[in-house]
Design an enzyme around this catalytic site. Structure first.
Site, PDB file in Angstrom:
ATOM      1  N   HIS A 248       0.755  -1.207   0.108  1.00 50.89           N
ATOM      2  CA  HIS A 248      -0.007   0.050   0.037  1.00 50.89           C
ATOM      3  C   HIS A 248       0.866   1.120  -0.001  1.00 50.89           C
ATOM      4  CE1 HIS A 248       1.152  -0.538   4.169  1.00 50.89           C
ATOM      5  NE2 HIS A 248       1.029   0.973   4.492  1.00 50.89           N
ATOM      6  N   ASP A 250       0.609   5.190   1.725  1.00 54.17           N
ATOM      7  CA  ASP A 250      -0.158   5.882   2.879  1.00 54.17           C
ATOM      8  C   ASP A 250      -0.870   6.878   2.335  1.00 54.17           C
ATOM      9  OD1 ASP A 250       1.235   4.052   4.710  1.00 54.17           O
ATOM     10  OD2 ASP A 250       3.042   5.205   5.285  1.00 54.17           O
ATOM     11  N   HIS A 304       4.765   0.080  -0.146  1.00 50.24           N
ATOM     12  CA  HIS A 304       5.274  -0.428   1.125  1.00 50.24           C
ATOM     13  C   HIS A 304       4.729  -1.735   1.497  1.00 50.24           C
ATOM     14  CE1 HIS A 304       3.601   2.809   2.952  1.00 50.24           C
ATOM     15  NE2 HIS A 304       3.736   2.440   3.921  1.00 50.24           N
ATOM     16  N   ARG A 314       7.141  -8.374  16.366  1.00 53.22           N
ATOM     17  CA  ARG A 314       7.996  -6.981  15.974  1.00 53.22           C
ATOM     18  C   ARG A 314       6.955  -5.908  16.101  1.00 53.22           C
ATOM     19  NH1 ARG A 314       7.258  -4.320  10.302  1.00 53.22           N
ATOM     20  NH2 ARG A 314       9.029  -2.736  10.868  1.00 53.22           N
TER      21      ARG A 314
HETATM   22  O1  LIG Z   1       5.200  -1.716  10.306  1.00 49.91           O
HETATM   23  C1  LIG Z   1       5.718  -1.562   9.415  1.00 49.91           C
HETATM   24  O2  LIG Z   1       6.961  -1.542   9.011  1.00 49.91           O
HETATM   25  C2  LIG Z   1       4.650  -0.736   8.234  1.00 49.91           C
HETATM   26  C3  LIG Z   1       3.697  -0.048   8.892  1.00 49.91           C
HETATM   27  C4  LIG Z   1       2.821   0.835   7.710  1.00 49.91           C
HETATM   28  O3  LIG Z   1       3.169   0.675   6.655  1.00 49.91           O
HETATM   29  C5  LIG Z   1       1.524   1.119   8.098  1.00 49.91           C
HETATM   30  O4  LIG Z   1       0.926   1.043   9.306  1.00 49.91           O
HETATM   31  O5  LIG Z   1       0.983   1.894   7.190  1.00 49.91           O
HETATM   32 FE   LIG Z   2       2.023   2.273   5.523  1.00 49.29          FE
END
Ligand SMILES: O=C(O)CCC(=O)C(=O)O
Ligand SMILES: [Fe+2]
Length: 381
Positions: A248, A250, A304, A314
């Site tokens: 996605h 952001d 990403h 994590r």
């Molecule tokens: O946790 C991550 O590394 C990515 C988080 C992410 O892309 C999001 O929360 O939009």
């Molecule tokens: Fe994100």
């Protein structure tokens, strides 16, 4: 209230079933195959279609990983003119070519970052019933992230509105009794710090485009819109077939991510997935879709995803930053010329956010569907 969390599904025994529920091809998964030797099964809903499965493991660092821009902000205020100019130019290149960078010496105390991730982890390690007390639909805790019909992301989240009307105290009102006050105080302290970093970055970004330093930041100083989301990825027995977060971009302007030292974030550049190496005391910065449009496409939002590992949980804490809801994000004339015709119409966050939310977008197409001038099917939804 939330439905079943990942942990609850584990409790049902699905994850320890003796026979895999779906045959999994372990070829070509590199060093993950070692960790997967004893893997059993995960619920079908978490098994992604072939095309979506991660082709690069969470720790599959490559040459490209080391090319990801890292910018040291140390001299952004105190350095010589040349030093400051260098930082501005590095940030500009990163936003144009990658839509992504990591920043060092951002000024957020390490202890505060650590305290925040510790408290976040403590939240997710509570029993499911405790976490679900903080579930309020779109905000608060969510233990089961259905993205496409029947497809679930292997993540639990705690989403807090942190501006303009923070809901942190309401969300945590009846849970985390032992550490609630500390959690609230720590998040509030962190938000102050991260907003300061955000404003500095927005100023440097504007200068890199030869705009007034305050071109973007003036719209964030009062009543900026922000959500802070804790993402918790439990270890996954079959990380090569599941995903923490689907690909996605952001939707907001900039995203600032604070993560532990495990790794799992991947970005797509020129069609290839690159694993981002977690760097100590460093914040990760993404260009979001709104900033891509606001800069008339000079900056690129980055696609990403989050991938998983089978050993350790994590945690990431993500600050999604947007201007105050009614601010017009209109590309400045300086960024429009023959080589860069006007691509997007002006819009406000208040207008974009609900549309984008209603239509779950895949990959990096949200902003173009809604705001791009030459998009044919821009029908109201
Ligand atoms: O946790 C991550 O590394 C990515 C988080 C992410 O892309 C999001 O929360 O939009
Ligand atoms: Fe994100």
């Amino acid at each position: 209230m939330g439905e079943h969390g990942i942990w609850r599904e584990q409790m049902t025994g699905v994850l320890v079933a003796p026979t895999p529920r779906r045959a999994v091809n372990l070829d070509n998964v590199g060093n993950l195959s070692v960790a997967l030797k004893n893997a059993v099964a995960i619920p079908d809903a978490y098994v992604q279609p072939e095309g979506l499965r991660p082709d690069v493991p969470y720790d599959g660092y490559s040459e490209e990983t080391d090319q990801i821009p890292v910018v040291d902000l140390h001299n952004s205020n105190t350095g010589t003119v040349e030093e400051r100019q260098r930082i501005i130019s590095d940030i500009g290149c990163a936003c144009k070519e990658w839509g992504f960078l990591q920043v060092l010496n951002h000024g957020v105390p390490d202890r505060l970052m650590q305290r925040l991730t510790d408290l976040g982890t403590r939240f997710f390690q509570m029993p499911a019933a405790e976490k679900e007390k903080a579930a309020f639909g779109q905000v608060g805790y969510e233990g089961r992230h259905v993205y496409m019909p029947e497809r679930v992301q292997w993540v639990e989240t705690l989403a807090l509105v942190t501006g303009p009307d923070p809901n942190l105290e309401d969300i945590l009102r009846v849970t985390c009794a032992d550490y609630r006050e500390e959690f609230i105080a720590t998040v509030n302290e962190y938000i102050q710090e991260i907003q300061r970093v955000g404003l500095v970055l927005l100023e440097l970004m504007a200068e890199s485009l030869a705009l007034e330093k305050s071109f973007f930041s003036q719209h964030f100083e009062k009543n900026s819109t922000s959500v802070t989301r804790f993402n918790y990825y439990p270890p996954c027995p079959l990380p090569s077939v599941a995903l923490g977060l689907f690909p996605h971009a952001d939707p907001n302007c900039i995203t600032i991510l604070n993560q532990d030292d495990i790794g799992g974030l991947q970005i797509r550049k020129d069609g290839r997935w690159i694993s981002v190496r977690p760097l100590k005391d460093t914040l990760v910065v993404n260009v979001g879709d709104s900033l891509q449009a606001w800069t008339n496409g000079h900056f690129k939002s980055v696609e990403h995803r989050a991938v998983l590992n089978s050993v350790k949980p994590r945690l990431s804490v993500v600050f999604f930053y947007s201007p105050y809801a009614q601010a017009a994000m209109a590309p400045p004339l300086k960024l429009v010329d023959e080589c860069h015709p006007l691509l997007y119409r002006p819009f406000t966050w208040a207008e974009y956010f609900p549309r984008m939310q209603k239509k779950r977008m895949e990959g990096k197409v949200g902003i173009d569907t809604f705001m791009r001038l030459d998009h044919k099917e821009d029908s109201p939804t």
